[in-house]
Write a protein that holds these residues in place. Structure first.
Motif, mmCIF file in Angstrom:
data_model
loop_
_atom_site.group_PDB
_atom_site.id
_atom_site.type_symbol
_atom_site.label_atom_id
_atom_site.label_comp_id
_atom_site.label_asym_id
_atom_site.label_seq_id
_atom_site.Cartn_x
_atom_site.Cartn_y
_atom_site.Cartn_z
ATOM 1 N N PRO A 32 69.151 25.350 -18.257
ATOM 2 C CA PRO A 32 68.704 24.032 -18.691
ATOM 3 C C PRO A 32 67.796 24.063 -19.915
ATOM 4 C CG PRO A 32 67.471 24.744 -16.783
ATOM 5 C CD PRO A 32 68.522 25.788 -17.033
ATOM 6 N N THR A 33 67.624 25.226 -20.529
ATOM 7 C CA THR A 33 66.714 25.300 -21.667
ATOM 8 C C THR A 33 67.354 25.934 -22.889
ATOM 9 O OG1 THR A 33 65.838 27.413 -20.906
ATOM 10 C CG2 THR A 33 64.684 25.432 -20.172
ATOM 11 N N SER A 34 68.643 25.700 -23.111
ATOM 12 C CA SER A 34 69.293 26.376 -24.224
ATOM 13 C C SER A 34 70.192 25.462 -25.045
ATOM 14 C CB SER A 34 70.100 27.565 -23.705
ATOM 15 O OG SER A 34 71.027 27.129 -22.747
ATOM 16 N N PRO A 35 69.605 24.673 -25.977
ATOM 17 C CA PRO A 35 70.474 23.884 -26.848
ATOM 18 C C PRO A 35 71.283 24.824 -27.730
ATOM 19 C CG PRO A 35 68.211 23.697 -27.566
ATOM 20 C CD PRO A 35 68.211 24.511 -26.315
ATOM 21 N N SER A 36 72.439 24.375 -28.159
ATOM 22 C CA SER A 36 73.268 25.221 -29.005
ATOM 23 C C SER A 36 73.934 24.375 -30.066
ATOM 24 C CB SER A 36 74.329 25.922 -28.160
ATOM 25 O OG SER A 36 75.212 24.975 -27.612
ATOM 26 N N ASN A 37 74.520 25.048 -31.021
ATOM 27 C CA ASN A 37 75.312 24.392 -32.043
ATOM 28 C C ASN A 37 74.561 23.275 -32.761
ATOM 29 O OD1 ASN A 37 77.505 23.929 -33.659
ATOM 30 N ND2 ASN A 37 78.662 22.791 -32.128
ATOM 31 N N TYR A 46 72.055 14.798 -37.933
ATOM 32 C CA TYR A 46 72.118 16.047 -37.191
ATOM 33 C C TYR A 46 72.949 15.876 -35.929
ATOM 34 C CZ TYR A 46 68.359 17.081 -40.381
ATOM 35 O OH TYR A 46 67.627 17.254 -41.519
ATOM 36 N N LEU A 47 73.517 16.984 -35.489
ATOM 37 C CA LEU A 47 74.304 17.024 -34.271
ATOM 38 C C LEU A 47 73.844 18.235 -33.464
ATOM 39 C CD1 LEU A 47 76.692 16.001 -32.550
ATOM 40 C CD2 LEU A 47 78.170 17.485 -33.931
ATOM 41 N N ILE A 48 73.440 17.993 -32.232
ATOM 42 C CA ILE A 48 72.984 19.066 -31.363
ATOM 43 C C ILE A 48 73.779 18.985 -30.066
ATOM 44 C CG2 ILE A 48 71.054 20.049 -30.074
ATOM 45 C CD1 ILE A 48 69.181 18.746 -32.132
ATOM 46 N N HIS A 49 74.352 20.110 -29.653
ATOM 47 C CA HIS A 49 75.031 20.198 -28.359
ATOM 48 C C HIS A 49 74.080 20.879 -27.387
ATOM 49 C CE1 HIS A 49 78.574 19.423 -30.815
ATOM 50 N NE2 HIS A 49 79.075 18.914 -29.702
ATOM 51 N N TYR A 50 73.967 20.312 -26.209
ATOM 52 C CA TYR A 50 73.061 20.829 -25.184
ATOM 53 C C TYR A 50 73.880 21.089 -23.920
ATOM 54 C CZ TYR A 50 68.864 21.334 -22.394
ATOM 55 O OH TYR A 50 67.888 21.821 -21.577
#
Length: 136
Positions: A32-37, A46-50
């Motif tokens: 639950p603590t690792s955003p990626s991309n 911006y675009l963040i995948h979580y």
């Protein structure tokens, strides 16, 4: 809430009108603590995948109210959590639901100016999350 179980939240009104789409997606591998991309597909956008396990194996609700409750259930474990991820020169900080920021950390581990806001949740969405935090 999308049919594949992912959720997109839009953070708006950041520094110089920066905005971020935060996409929560299914992943059994990520904690639950690792955003990626993290990406910037357009200037100041911006675009963040979580990835998180809580976005896997759900069934579409039958009513709109049930969908709202399901969304709150999926996002509740993130409330009050702050995560930093460095990508190249920049460090990105995600504190749900309060903010997304971008800044540089120098060799001494200190945050340097400028610090950019990548947007905030619209006030009615953030207020609901903060109210739930205070009632815990």
């Amino acid at each position: 809430l999308h049919s594949n179980g992912s959720v997109t939240q839009h953070y708006v009104n950041g520094t110089d009108n920066r905005r971020t789409s935060l996409v929560f997606v299914c992943s059994h591998k990520a904690g639950p603590t690792s955003p990626s991309n993290l990406s910037e597909p357009h200037v100041l956008n911006y675009l963040i995948h979580y990835p998180a396990p809580s976005f896997c194996d759900w069934r579409p609700p039958s009513a709109q109210q049930e969908e709202k409750l399901r969304l709150e259930y999926l996002l509740r474990p993130l409330e009050g959590l702050c995560i930093n991820q460095t990508q190249g020169w920049w460090t990105y900080e995600f504190c749900y639901p309060s903010h997304l920021r971008q800044f540089h950390v120098n060799n001494r581990g200190q945050t340097e100016e400028p610090i950019y806001s990548l947007g905030a949740l619209p006030p009615h969405i953030e207020a609901a999350a903060i109210s739930r935090q205070q009632n815990m």
